[in-house]
Design a protein around this motif. Structure first.
Motif, PDB file in Angstrom:
ATOM      1  N   ASP A 108       0.823  -1.203   0.000  1.00 32.61           N
ATOM      2  CA  ASP A 108       0.000   0.000   0.000  1.00 32.61           C
ATOM      3  C   ASP A 108       0.862   1.260   0.000  1.00 32.61           C
ATOM      4  O   ASP A 108       1.870   1.339   0.713  1.00 32.61           O
ATOM      5  CB  ASP A 108      -0.912   0.031   1.227  1.00 32.61           C
ATOM      6  CG  ASP A 108      -2.071  -0.954   1.112  1.00 32.61           C
ATOM      7  OD1 ASP A 108      -2.277  -1.490   0.006  1.00 32.61           O
ATOM      8  OD2 ASP A 108      -2.756  -1.187   2.121  1.00 32.61           O
ATOM      9  N   TYR A 109       0.449   2.242  -0.819  1.00 31.11           N
ATOM     10  CA  TYR A 109       1.114   3.540  -0.900  1.00 31.11           C
ATOM     11  C   TYR A 109       0.068   4.627  -0.631  1.00 31.11           C
ATOM     12  O   TYR A 109      -0.522   5.176  -1.555  1.00 31.11           O
ATOM     13  CB  TYR A 109       1.743   3.740  -2.282  1.00 31.11           C
ATOM     14  CG  TYR A 109       2.842   2.760  -2.601  1.00 31.11           C
ATOM     15  CD1 TYR A 109       4.178   3.080  -2.362  1.00 31.11           C
ATOM     16  CD2 TYR A 109       2.551   1.504  -3.145  1.00 31.11           C
ATOM     17  CE1 TYR A 109       5.193   2.179  -2.655  1.00 31.11           C
ATOM     18  CE2 TYR A 109       3.563   0.605  -3.433  1.00 31.11           C
ATOM     19  CZ  TYR A 109       4.879   0.947  -3.182  1.00 31.11           C
ATOM     20  OH  TYR A 109       5.886   0.050  -3.468  1.00 31.11           O
ATOM     21  N   PRO A 110      -0.194   4.934   0.640  1.00 26.64           N
ATOM     22  CA  PRO A 110      -1.207   5.955   0.954  1.00 26.64           C
ATOM     23  C   PRO A 110      -0.703   7.365   0.641  1.00 26.64           C
ATOM     24  O   PRO A 110       0.416   7.735   0.991  1.00 26.64           O
ATOM     25  CB  PRO A 110      -1.440   5.780   2.456  1.00 26.64           C
ATOM     26  CG  PRO A 110      -0.811   4.451   2.806  1.00 26.64           C
ATOM     27  CD  PRO A 110       0.325   4.287   1.837  1.00 26.64           C
ATOM     28  N   ILE A 111      -1.555   8.130  -0.031  1.00 27.99           N
ATOM     29  CA  ILE A 111      -1.273   9.537  -0.325  1.00 27.99           C
ATOM     30  C   ILE A 111      -2.306  10.362   0.425  1.00 27.99           C
ATOM     31  O   ILE A 111      -3.519  10.106   0.319  1.00 27.99           O
ATOM     32  CB  ILE A 111      -1.370   9.827  -1.836  1.00 27.99           C
ATOM     33  CG1 ILE A 111      -0.395   8.931  -2.604  1.00 27.99           C
ATOM     34  CG2 ILE A 111      -1.071  11.286  -2.130  1.00 27.99           C
ATOM     35  CD1 ILE A 111      -0.585   9.004  -4.103  1.00 27.99           C
ATOM     36  N   ILE A 112      -1.846  11.349   1.174  1.00 26.15           N
ATOM     37  CA  ILE A 112      -2.758  12.170   1.959  1.00 26.15           C
ATOM     38  C   ILE A 112      -2.448  13.646   1.720  1.00 26.15           C
ATOM     39  O   ILE A 112      -1.383  14.000   1.218  1.00 26.15           O
ATOM     40  CB  ILE A 112      -2.674  11.858   3.465  1.00 26.15           C
ATOM     41  CG1 ILE A 112      -1.263  12.173   3.998  1.00 26.15           C
ATOM     42  CG2 ILE A 112      -3.042  10.409   3.733  1.00 26.15           C
ATOM     43  CD1 ILE A 112      -1.133  12.014   5.503  1.00 26.15           C
ATOM     44  N   GLY A 113      -3.387  14.492   2.046  1.00 22.36           N
ATOM     45  CA  GLY A 113      -3.161  15.927   1.912  1.00 22.36           C
ATOM     46  C   GLY A 113      -4.455  16.694   2.078  1.00 22.36           C
ATOM     47  O   GLY A 113      -5.487  16.138   2.496  1.00 22.36           O
ATOM     48  N   LYS A 114      -4.410  17.976   1.739  1.00 21.62           N
ATOM     49  CA  LYS A 114      -5.579  18.847   1.836  1.00 21.62           C
ATOM     50  C   LYS A 114      -5.764  19.616   0.535  1.00 21.62           C
ATOM     51  O   LYS A 114      -4.809  19.809  -0.230  1.00 21.62           O
ATOM     52  CB  LYS A 114      -5.425  19.831   3.002  1.00 21.62           C
ATOM     53  CG  LYS A 114      -5.525  19.201   4.379  1.00 21.62           C
ATOM     54  CD  LYS A 114      -5.507  20.255   5.459  1.00 21.62           C
ATOM     55  CE  LYS A 114      -5.675  19.627   6.833  1.00 21.62           C
ATOM     56  NZ  LYS A 114      -7.002  18.992   7.014  1.00 21.62           N
TER      57      LYS A 114
END
Length: 320
Positions: A73-79
């Motif tokens: 898994d390669y989670p990408i997070i941000g706003k």
């Protein structure tokens, strides 16, 4: 078949990627901003997206978990930092949850060490339409040129190229079609009954600000629903729907037009109600028009926005 290769250029602290899509800007914007569509195409070939959370508003958060064919898994997070509808949006792109091995590999390519936060970036996505085609420009801004080069050398172009190919194949509809999708937190039977009930369908059918009035509704194969819609400006829009197929509780097929004899304006609508859980239903509405020009004219008139508003009103009705 239309084919466009991405163009990649390096600027000061920036990787710029451009790609042309053979679709109006409203459709391309839709598949970039609707999480139901994003899960179909985000990431390189072979990758899936088991989690797509997308609170598409300024200050809202997003989280996309890309899963490789090997199960990593390669989670990408941000706003979301900025949003200009049908023109651009800007997001922070944080690698906080990426695997340590990936972080070390990119740092090695960039020739840097230190905390992973230095790999965080900002992505600006621009949309430009010309003669029915839409150019998407990705401008990814990094902390410095070293990190820019590290990402550029780690397969950034290839990854986005494959994502774009998946977008075209899996998310964009055919040239004469419009596809709308929305997840509702209600059971499949409840959603179906909302489409079938002549006593309550007027309360939610139609875009925001419109009033629907049913004249007659015979909800059966071969039956017709005759109704009018009055817009905020007072203009009256006659409508007739003729049901071609009804499958309780998961499918509707009908012809939708004005019902006026001197107009040949019918288009085919397929409605799929897919039960994702006991109290979660995916509504898929596919509209098929005579040709691309008619489809594009309807889109320019606001068909996508109107469809989303109608499904939102359906959701609000069911919540009551």
């Amino acid at each position: 078949m239309f084919k466009a290769d991405p163009i990649v250029t390096l600027e000061e602290n920036i990787v710029r990627i451009e790609r042309l899509f053979d679709a109006p800007i409203q459709l391309v914007w839709e598949v970039w901003t609707n999480p139901v569509h994003i899960e179909k195409w985000w990431g390189p070939k072979g990758f899936t997206n088991p989690t797509v959370n997308f609170d598409f508003k300024v200050g809202g958060s997003y989280r996309i978990v890309m899963r490789s064919p090997e199960g990593v898994d390669y989670p990408i997070i941000g706003k979301f930092l900025e949003i200009t509808p049908f023109q651009s949006f800007v997001i922070s792109d944080l690698v906080d949850e990426h695997p340590d091995e990936w972080v070390k590999e990119v740092q090695k390519m960039a020739g840097i060490t230190g905390d992973r936060e230095i790999l965080n970036s900002k992505l600006r996505v621009l949309f430009e339409e010309n003669e029915g085609k839409t150019k998407v420009v990705l401008i990814t801004e990094f902390a410095n040129n070293q990190i820019r080069d590290g990402f550029a050398n780690s397969g950034m172009k290839e990854g986005w190229s494959e994502s774009f190919e998946k977008l075209e194949a899996n998310a964009l509809p055919n040239p004469n079609q419009i596809s709308l999708e929305k997840k509702l937190k209600h059971s499949q039977e409840l959603v179906f009954n909302a489409f079938a009930n002549p006593l309550t369908i007027d309360t939610w059918w139609g875009p925001s600000g419109f009033k629907t009035t049913t004249k007659t509704m015979d909800f059966k194969v071969g039956g017709k629903w005759v109704f009018t819609m009055v817009g905020p400006d007072g203009k009256v829009w006659p409508n007739t729907i003729q049901y071609k197929e009804i499958r309780k509780f998961d499918y509707l097929e009908y012809l939708h037009g004005s019902g006026e004899e001197n107009k040949n304006d019918d288009f085919l609508v397929n409605v799929y109600l897919i039960a994702l859980d006991k109290n979660q239903t995916l509504v898929k509405m596919q509209m098929t028009f005579p040709d691309t020009n008619v489809r594009n004219a309807v889109i320019a008139f606001g068909a996508i926005e109107s469809g989303h508003q109608t499904l939102s009103r359906l959701n609000q009705y069911l919540e009551k």
